[in-house]
Design a protein around this motif. Sequence first.
Motif, PDB file in Angstrom:
ATOM      1  N   LEU A   6     -46.779 -34.514  24.682  1.00 20.04           N
ATOM      2  CA  LEU A   6     -46.882 -33.364  23.856  1.00 20.04           C
ATOM      3  C   LEU A   6     -44.651 -32.608  23.841  1.00 20.04           C
ATOM      4  O   LEU A   6     -45.137 -31.667  23.383  1.00 20.04           O
ATOM      5  N   GLU A   7     -44.391 -33.578  24.901  1.00 20.42           N
ATOM      6  CA  GLU A   7     -43.245 -32.611  25.290  1.00 20.42           C
ATOM      7  C   GLU A   7     -41.934 -32.268  24.146  1.00 20.42           C
ATOM      8  O   GLU A   7     -41.615 -31.595  24.385  1.00 20.42           O
TER       9      GLU A   7
ATOM     10  N   LEU B 213     -52.258 -26.833  31.298  1.00 17.00           N
ATOM     11  CA  LEU B 213     -51.094 -27.834  31.048  1.00 17.00           C
ATOM     12  C   LEU B 213     -50.833 -27.825  29.524  1.00 17.00           C
ATOM     13  O   LEU B 213     -49.614 -28.244  29.447  1.00 17.00           O
ATOM     14  N   VAL B 214     -51.847 -27.442  28.964  1.00 15.00           N
ATOM     15  CA  VAL B 214     -51.915 -27.148  27.476  1.00 15.00           C
ATOM     16  C   VAL B 214     -52.398 -25.965  26.816  1.00 15.00           C
ATOM     17  O   VAL B 214     -53.674 -24.942  27.498  1.00 15.00           O
TER      18      VAL B 214
ATOM     19  N   GLY C 294     -47.562 -27.329  32.024  1.00 14.58           N
ATOM     20  CA  GLY C 294     -47.659 -28.586  31.918  1.00 14.58           C
ATOM     21  C   GLY C 294     -46.723 -28.914  32.133  1.00 14.58           C
ATOM     22  O   GLY C 294     -46.044 -30.289  32.520  1.00 14.58           O
ATOM     23  N   ARG C 295     -44.926 -28.870  31.491  1.00 11.85           N
ATOM     24  CA  ARG C 295     -44.393 -29.455  31.758  1.00 11.85           C
ATOM     25  C   ARG C 295     -43.578 -29.404  33.354  1.00 11.85           C
ATOM     26  O   ARG C 295     -43.102 -30.472  33.628  1.00 11.85           O
TER      27      ARG C 295
ATOM     28  N   GLU D  91     -50.160 -27.838  22.611  1.00 13.01           N
ATOM     29  CA  GLU D  91     -49.161 -27.530  23.103  1.00 13.01           C
ATOM     30  C   GLU D  91     -48.720 -27.722  24.618  1.00 13.01           C
ATOM     31  O   GLU D  91     -49.945 -27.044  25.470  1.00 13.01           O
ATOM     32  N   LEU D  92     -47.697 -28.248  25.248  1.00 10.03           N
ATOM     33  CA  LEU D  92     -47.303 -27.898  26.640  1.00 10.03           C
ATOM     34  C   LEU D  92     -47.622 -26.555  26.856  1.00 10.03           C
ATOM     35  O   LEU D  92     -46.720 -25.793  25.762  1.00 10.03           O
ATOM     36  N   THR D  93     -47.632 -26.141  28.643  1.00 10.31           N
ATOM     37  CA  THR D  93     -47.898 -25.055  28.616  1.00 10.31           C
ATOM     38  C   THR D  93     -46.034 -25.194  29.488  1.00 10.31           C
ATOM     39  O   THR D  93     -45.894 -26.023  29.907  1.00 10.31           O
TER      40      THR D  93
ATOM     41  N   LEU E 117     -49.530 -35.665  28.185  1.00  8.87           N
ATOM     42  CA  LEU E 117     -48.845 -34.514  28.628  1.00  8.87           C
ATOM     43  C   LEU E 117     -47.075 -35.045  27.647  1.00  8.87           C
ATOM     44  O   LEU E 117     -46.738 -34.654  27.549  1.00  8.87           O
TER      45      LEU E 117
END
Length: 148
Positions: free
Chosen positions: A51-52, A84-85, A105-106, A100-102, A48
Amino acid sequence: MADHEVAQLGDDGVSALSEDLRLACMRISRRVRFESVDVIAPHQFSVLARLEDGPLTPRALADIEKVSAPSMTRTVGCLADEGLVERHDDPEDGRRVLVELTTAGREALTETRRRRDKWMTERVAELSGADQATLQAASAILRGIAAR
């Protein structure tokens, strides 16, 4: 030699200090990583965090994390199942998938970092002012070593 000067360690002293520092850093890192496993597993947190800065392919994630492509595919699948992604087709190459992060996820990243920081803050707060100052100086030195 003046009181403020410290003799440089010999080869044996440098080796012993190096081993002590390596072990202490590893133990702290391990302890902090497992502080919030009820939020997300350490290997998932690492993905995660990668992917930020934006979406990546599973292959790129595998290369960065130094794991096999099938292993990363499983990790991404679990993260997607947990919301989460998200996976979607690469607009520039429809044969590739981007991860991609959701928002969730963030939020998991933020919560995990908060818990890890809290754990470390509590331990540092227990130290004397002199020990805190020593750690402050050591932190700058360790950042320099890590940057090399």
